[in-house]
Design a protein around this motif. Sequence first.
Motif, PDB file in Angstrom:
ATOM      1  N   LYS A 107       5.841   0.500   5.611  1.00  0.00           N
ATOM      2  CA  LYS A 107       6.309   1.273   4.465  1.00  0.00           C
ATOM      3  C   LYS A 107       5.824   0.669   3.149  1.00  0.00           C
ATOM      4  O   LYS A 107       5.482  -0.517   3.081  1.00  0.00           O
ATOM      5  CB  LYS A 107       7.841   1.338   4.467  1.00  0.00           C
ATOM      6  N   HIS A 108       5.798   1.550   2.141  1.00  0.00           N
ATOM      7  CA  HIS A 108       5.502   1.144   0.758  1.00  0.00           C
ATOM      8  C   HIS A 108       4.113   0.537   0.616  1.00  0.00           C
ATOM      9  O   HIS A 108       3.904  -0.419  -0.145  1.00  0.00           O
ATOM     10  CB  HIS A 108       6.558   0.158   0.237  1.00  0.00           C
ATOM     11  N   LEU A 109       3.144   1.089   1.343  1.00  0.00           N
ATOM     12  CA  LEU A 109       1.774   0.618   1.191  1.00  0.00           C
ATOM     13  C   LEU A 109       1.175   1.191  -0.082  1.00  0.00           C
ATOM     14  O   LEU A 109       1.360   2.371  -0.413  1.00  0.00           O
ATOM     15  CB  LEU A 109       0.927   1.039   2.401  1.00  0.00           C
ATOM     16  N   THR A 110       0.421   0.373  -0.784  1.00  0.00           N
ATOM     17  CA  THR A 110      -0.256   0.828  -1.992  1.00  0.00           C
ATOM     18  C   THR A 110      -1.612   1.431  -1.633  1.00  0.00           C
ATOM     19  O   THR A 110      -2.078   1.355  -0.485  1.00  0.00           O
ATOM     20  CB  THR A 110      -0.434  -0.337  -2.964  1.00  0.00           C
ATOM     21  N   ASP A 117      -3.841  -1.278  -0.442  1.00  0.00           N
ATOM     22  CA  ASP A 117      -3.562  -1.683   0.944  1.00  0.00           C
ATOM     23  C   ASP A 117      -4.243  -0.743   1.944  1.00  0.00           C
ATOM     24  O   ASP A 117      -4.881  -1.190   2.903  1.00  0.00           O
ATOM     25  CB  ASP A 117      -2.047  -1.683   1.191  1.00  0.00           C
ATOM     26  N   GLU A 141       6.766  -9.624   6.177  1.00  0.00           N
ATOM     27  CA  GLU A 141       5.513  -9.639   5.422  1.00  0.00           C
ATOM     28  C   GLU A 141       4.331  -9.628   6.382  1.00  0.00           C
ATOM     29  O   GLU A 141       4.272 -10.413   7.328  1.00  0.00           O
ATOM     30  CB  GLU A 141       5.462 -10.888   4.540  1.00  0.00           C
ATOM     31  N   ARG A 151       1.102   8.429   8.060  1.00  0.00           N
ATOM     32  CA  ARG A 151       1.879   7.199   8.114  1.00  0.00           C
ATOM     33  C   ARG A 151       1.085   6.111   8.828  1.00  0.00           C
ATOM     34  O   ARG A 151       0.239   6.399   9.669  1.00  0.00           O
ATOM     35  CB  ARG A 151       3.212   7.413   8.852  1.00  0.00           C
ATOM     36  N   VAL A 197       1.316  -5.266   0.524  1.00  0.00           N
ATOM     37  CA  VAL A 197       2.522  -5.116  -0.288  1.00  0.00           C
ATOM     38  C   VAL A 197       3.655  -4.533   0.561  1.00  0.00           C
ATOM     39  O   VAL A 197       4.815  -4.908   0.414  1.00  0.00           O
ATOM     40  CB  VAL A 197       2.246  -4.230  -1.513  1.00  0.00           C
ATOM     41  N   GLY A 198       3.313  -3.604   1.453  1.00  0.00           N
ATOM     42  CA  GLY A 198       4.312  -2.998   2.312  1.00  0.00           C
ATOM     43  C   GLY A 198       4.824  -3.973   3.366  1.00  0.00           C
ATOM     44  O   GLY A 198       4.121  -4.906   3.782  1.00  0.00           O
ATOM     45  N   THR A 199       6.039  -3.776   3.786  1.00  0.00           N
ATOM     46  CA  THR A 199       6.674  -4.638   4.789  1.00  0.00           C
ATOM     47  C   THR A 199       7.016  -3.819   6.028  1.00  0.00           C
ATOM     48  O   THR A 199       6.906  -2.592   6.042  1.00  0.00           O
ATOM     49  CB  THR A 199       7.955  -5.268   4.220  1.00  0.00           C
TER      50      THR A 199
END
Length: 555
Positions: free
Chosen positions: A40-43, A46, A239, A296, A262-264
């Motif tokens: 989740k929360h990949l830039t 990334d 991480e 995703r 950045v995503g975890t």
Amino acid sequence: MPARRWRRPGTADQGKPLRTIDPPFVALGPSGIAIRARLKHLTVEDEKVLRAVGAHLGSLASKDLKRRCADGLDHSTDAWAERKRSLTQESSSRWAGSITKATHDQWAFSRRAQFAHIQSLEAGVRTIAHRLSLPVGEKGGKRAPGGYRTRREWFAKTRRLHLLEERLIRERADREAGRVRVARGGRGLLNTRHNLEAAGLTEASWRERWEAERWFLAADGESGKRFGNETIRVTPDGEVSLKLPAPLAYLANAKHGRYVLVGTVAFHHRGDEWADRVSANRAVAYRIHDDVERGRWYLTASWTIPPALTVSLAEARSGGLIGVDTNADHLAAWRLDAHGNPCGEPRRFFYDLSGTAQHRDAQVRHVLTRLLHWAARHNLSIAVEDLDFQAEKTREKHGRRKRFRKLISGMPVARLRARLVSMAAELGITIVAVDPAYTSMWGAQHWQKPLTSKTRKTTRHDAASVAIGRRALGHRIRRRTAPPPQHQRDTAGHRTAQAGRGTRGREETRPRVPGPRTRPVLPDAERTRATSASTTVRDAPVAQVWVQGSLLLTD
């Protein structure tokens, strides 16, 4: 379990020999675990780095697979080492090891699939040749098919026989030479390129899926290394970082040529087990996958475990078990005690196998969850058939029976069996596999009618589940066995365990014969019978009961 002979009703003199029935056995538990979670929360940066690394390593994997297929049967450890050295220069030693191992596994899997295809072709050639040798219109039996119906069909099958023989010759030559045909990305998706309208895809969307499937973002674990993997590292906090190949080292944002996302990630299923392994620096393999359809990114963690400790067959049978019959739309189950007697009511677990692959998989998991929870409540083992329909799906065997072939092909035998074993191991439930020979036929013959009543309609599948459970318990499928001839009152007569109620010599309680009986009674029985009033209305006069009086004793 030795082979048995079965005689159909009315053909006592014509018994057919049956094949040997394999004994039941306890199925082994899973030897590995795989869990998946979403990244989740990949830039944008990334995703750019992941695509670049996956495309670069995917091209290396394609070249390595080409070299491995070219080596064929001449492959050796030296050739493997040479391939790894050449890949190390363009990536790293660990990435090269993961690529070469994946290539070796894919080549071995293709060889097994090639052998299965050859067996299928041989079965088809034998069946067609047999049916062509029979006169047109000759009827067949249960064990062997008959001739073809018309001359037109006979002629069409002669042409198909030549086609299958040509394919068989080509496949045998490829196997002897060690040649395999592999498509990285999947042959199904490759063939979809020629039918984009039917698949509802555009060329751009298909190309995006094709490239994503051909990427390589997988790394094998290493025991003793930090967090169990030096290539793709996941900390207990979630991480994720990966070691960049040498040509892409300029994209690193951390020390030693690493890129930290950045995503975890957070593993909810088996997260505690994963955290224990990572904290102890035990090997964990990772794979990063891009689901283009959903948009995703997913991370899959896997590791090997010792085979689950299974109980002995005697312990699995001790308290009875649940017999399960697998069908196209439901599982028929019945609980049996240790003596093989059905207990309670039959259970049926229905599922719908229409729709997408995800829907079918969810249906299988849901029905198995209900079955396992029922078995866990009663602390019972589960008996299933060791089914394999690979030889039953050919159109050469069943001919025009398209509905039957579709029915067999739609049964999720392999997927259900794999999921049942893995899910049962989590709950500590033992799975007993039995030979599927004659369970439906003998179950319907011996159990369907006796278990049917006014309030319960027993189906053929319910009776088959009883037969499966009895075979797993080590009992014969039929309810009882006729006594030996020397123990029969009729001297090897017609009396059997399935004799009707009116059959002479049947083992049952004596029927009450109305009328007077000469038997000793209590001294005050006459007074009691004379004073008591009858509460039963009778059409005929009640017969007099003779009572012997007490004897006068004199000197």
